[in-house]
Motif scaffolding. Structure first.
Motif, PDB file in Angstrom:
ATOM      1  N   LEU A  34     -12.551   9.147  -9.837  1.00 55.33           N
ATOM      2  CA  LEU A  34     -11.947   9.051  -8.794  1.00 55.33           C
ATOM      3  C   LEU A  34     -10.512   8.277  -8.639  1.00 55.33           C
ATOM      4  O   LEU A  34     -10.370   8.994  -8.576  1.00 55.33           O
ATOM      5  N   LEU A  35     -10.595   7.626  -9.872  1.00 57.03           N
ATOM      6  CA  LEU A  35      -9.082   7.254 -10.055  1.00 57.03           C
ATOM      7  C   LEU A  35      -8.049   7.871 -10.664  1.00 57.03           C
ATOM      8  O   LEU A  35      -8.696   8.998 -11.688  1.00 57.03           O
ATOM      9  N   THR A  36      -6.768   7.816 -10.221  1.00 57.23           N
ATOM     10  CA  THR A  36      -5.986   8.941 -11.002  1.00 57.23           C
ATOM     11  C   THR A  36      -4.571   7.477 -11.272  1.00 57.23           C
ATOM     12  O   THR A  36      -4.221   6.447 -10.576  1.00 57.23           O
ATOM     13  N   GLU A  37      -3.398   8.550 -12.101  1.00 53.42           N
ATOM     14  CA  GLU A  37      -2.834   7.149 -12.871  1.00 53.42           C
ATOM     15  C   GLU A  37      -1.736   7.076 -11.704  1.00 53.42           C
ATOM     16  O   GLU A  37      -1.336   6.259 -11.555  1.00 53.42           O
ATOM     17  N   ASP A  38      -1.428   7.948 -10.600  1.00 58.14           N
ATOM     18  CA  ASP A  38      -1.017   7.520  -9.720  1.00 58.14           C
ATOM     19  C   ASP A  38      -1.430   6.228  -8.866  1.00 58.14           C
ATOM     20  O   ASP A  38      -0.599   5.062  -7.873  1.00 58.14           O
ATOM     21  N   GLN A  39      -2.725   6.142  -8.710  1.00 56.53           N
ATOM     22  CA  GLN A  39      -3.164   5.012  -8.042  1.00 56.53           C
ATOM     23  C   GLN A  39      -2.251   3.636  -9.190  1.00 56.53           C
ATOM     24  O   GLN A  39      -2.602   2.255  -8.485  1.00 56.53           O
ATOM     25  N   PHE A  40      -2.224   3.676  -9.691  1.00 55.36           N
ATOM     26  CA  PHE A  40      -1.515   2.393 -10.986  1.00 55.36           C
ATOM     27  C   PHE A  40      -0.005   2.477 -11.084  1.00 55.36           C
ATOM     28  O   PHE A  40       0.164   2.074 -12.298  1.00 55.36           O
ATOM     29  N   LEU A  41       0.039   3.333 -10.341  1.00 54.97           N
ATOM     30  CA  LEU A  41       1.947   3.222 -11.537  1.00 54.97           C
ATOM     31  C   LEU A  41       2.916   2.332 -10.098  1.00 54.97           C
ATOM     32  O   LEU A  41       2.437   1.938  -9.105  1.00 54.97           O
ATOM     33  N   CYS A  42       3.619   1.900 -10.994  1.00 55.11           N
ATOM     34  CA  CYS A  42       4.215   0.899 -10.135  1.00 55.11           C
ATOM     35  C   CYS A  42       5.542   2.022  -9.212  1.00 55.11           C
ATOM     36  O   CYS A  42       6.095   2.477 -10.423  1.00 55.11           O
ATOM     37  N   SER A  43       6.277   1.822  -7.967  1.00 59.64           N
ATOM     38  CA  SER A  43       7.345   2.247  -7.654  1.00 59.64           C
ATOM     39  C   SER A  43       8.701   1.662  -7.788  1.00 59.64           C
ATOM     40  O   SER A  43       9.486   3.045  -7.710  1.00 59.64           O
ATOM     41  N   ILE A  44       8.734   0.453  -8.908  1.00 58.33           N
ATOM     42  CA  ILE A  44       9.755   0.917  -9.082  1.00 58.33           C
ATOM     43  C   ILE A  44      10.108   1.916 -10.290  1.00 58.33           C
ATOM     44  O   ILE A  44      10.990   2.379 -11.103  1.00 58.33           O
ATOM     45  N   CYS A  45       9.034   1.148 -11.579  1.00 58.19           N
ATOM     46  CA  CYS A  45       9.176   2.043 -12.743  1.00 58.19           C
ATOM     47  C   CYS A  45       8.811   2.822 -12.943  1.00 58.19           C
ATOM     48  O   CYS A  45       8.692   3.661 -14.061  1.00 58.19           O
TER      49      CYS A  45
ATOM     50  N   ASP B 245       6.015   3.458 -13.536  1.00 60.74           N
ATOM     51  CA  ASP B 245       5.240   3.570 -15.185  1.00 60.74           C
ATOM     52  C   ASP B 245       3.885   2.506 -14.452  1.00 60.74           C
ATOM     53  O   ASP B 245       3.882   2.504 -13.466  1.00 60.74           O
ATOM     54  N   VAL B 246       2.380   2.638 -15.721  1.00 56.57           N
ATOM     55  CA  VAL B 246       1.579   1.892 -15.164  1.00 56.57           C
ATOM     56  C   VAL B 246       1.818   0.415 -15.497  1.00 56.57           C
ATOM     57  O   VAL B 246       2.583   0.228 -15.651  1.00 56.57           O
ATOM     58  N   PHE B 247       1.366  -0.359 -14.266  1.00 57.53           N
ATOM     59  CA  PHE B 247       1.284  -1.603 -13.699  1.00 57.53           C
ATOM     60  C   PHE B 247       1.467  -2.432 -15.369  1.00 57.53           C
ATOM     61  O   PHE B 247       0.708  -2.088 -16.027  1.00 57.53           O
ATOM     62  N   THR B 248       2.483  -3.225 -15.310  1.00 59.03           N
ATOM     63  CA  THR B 248       2.135  -4.262 -16.223  1.00 59.03           C
ATOM     64  C   THR B 248       2.330  -6.038 -16.085  1.00 59.03           C
ATOM     65  O   THR B 248       3.907  -5.696 -15.046  1.00 59.03           O
ATOM     66  N   ASP B 249       1.566  -6.286 -15.984  1.00 57.46           N
ATOM     67  CA  ASP B 249       0.872  -8.139 -15.232  1.00 57.46           C
ATOM     68  C   ASP B 249       2.249  -7.792 -14.135  1.00 57.46           C
ATOM     69  O   ASP B 249       2.555  -8.447 -13.152  1.00 57.46           O
ATOM     70  N   PRO B 250       0.869  -6.837 -12.999  1.00 58.26           N
ATOM     71  CA  PRO B 250       0.808  -6.140 -11.644  1.00 58.26           C
ATOM     72  C   PRO B 250       0.728  -8.043 -10.966  1.00 58.26           C
ATOM     73  O   PRO B 250       0.370  -8.535 -10.919  1.00 58.26           O
ATOM     74  N   VAL B 251       1.557  -7.742  -9.769  1.00 58.24           N
ATOM     75  CA  VAL B 251       1.492  -9.103  -8.689  1.00 58.24           C
ATOM     76  C   VAL B 251       2.355  -8.268  -7.493  1.00 58.24           C
ATOM     77  O   VAL B 251       2.612  -7.315  -7.080  1.00 58.24           O
ATOM     78  N   ALA B 252       1.875  -9.553  -5.858  1.00 57.80           N
ATOM     79  CA  ALA B 252       1.331  -8.471  -5.258  1.00 57.80           C
ATOM     80  C   ALA B 252       2.671  -9.370  -4.405  1.00 57.80           C
ATOM     81  O   ALA B 252       2.525 -10.972  -4.789  1.00 57.80           O
ATOM     82  N   ILE B 253       3.052  -9.622  -3.516  1.00 61.04           N
ATOM     83  CA  ILE B 253       3.920  -9.914  -2.553  1.00 61.04           C
ATOM     84  C   ILE B 253       3.259 -10.077  -1.119  1.00 61.04           C
ATOM     85  O   ILE B 253       2.478  -8.934  -0.793  1.00 61.04           O
TER      86      ILE B 253
END
Length: 124
Positions: free
Chosen positions: A7-18, A20-28
């Motif tokens: 059920l997981l898609t690539e869109d769920q793991f994309l950084c909205s800035i770059c 691309d799939v998250f690299t070192d994801p952080v939450a603000i």
């Protein structure tokens, strides 16, 4: 997890800035997630610091917190995507004259499968 992974898609793991799939994801503080380098660079260029998604302004530049859940999920997604790509590599073709080569390939350049005109013309 294996039943849910379909059920997981690539869109769920994309950084909205770059995009691309998250690299070192952080939450603000507003709850949005970004690659650590992406949000740091965004805040270095934009004063005051604000969320690129919801535009919430932070008077004091917050310290992004590592999002271990997204990090683990993005790593699993990357691994799954690599396995899927290697299993379908027999369907991919080495680039021929007149075809566009993949910008992401290392080693043997394969024919680009799709293009992303909104992302600096990157071809995959």
């Amino acid at each position: 997890m294996s039943a849910a992974s379909c059920l997981l898609t690539e869109d769920q793991f994309l950084c909205s800035i770059c995009l691309d799939v998250f690299t070192d994801p952080v939450a603000i503080p507003c709850g949005h997630n970004f690659c650590k380098a992406c949000i740091s660079e965004h805040w270095d260029r934009n004063v005051p610091s604000q969320c690129p998604n919801c535009k919430r302004v932070f008077n004091i530049k917050p310290d992004p917190l590592v999002n271990t859940f997204i990090s683990e999920m993005a790593a699993q997604f990357r691994q799954s995507a690599q396995q899927k790509a290697s299993s379908s590599s027999s369907e991919q073709h080495v680039v021929k004259p007149g075809e566009v080569p993949c910008d992401a390939c290392t080693g043997t350049r394969l024919k680009a499968l799709k293009s992303c005109p909104g992302v600096s013309g990157v071809l995959l």
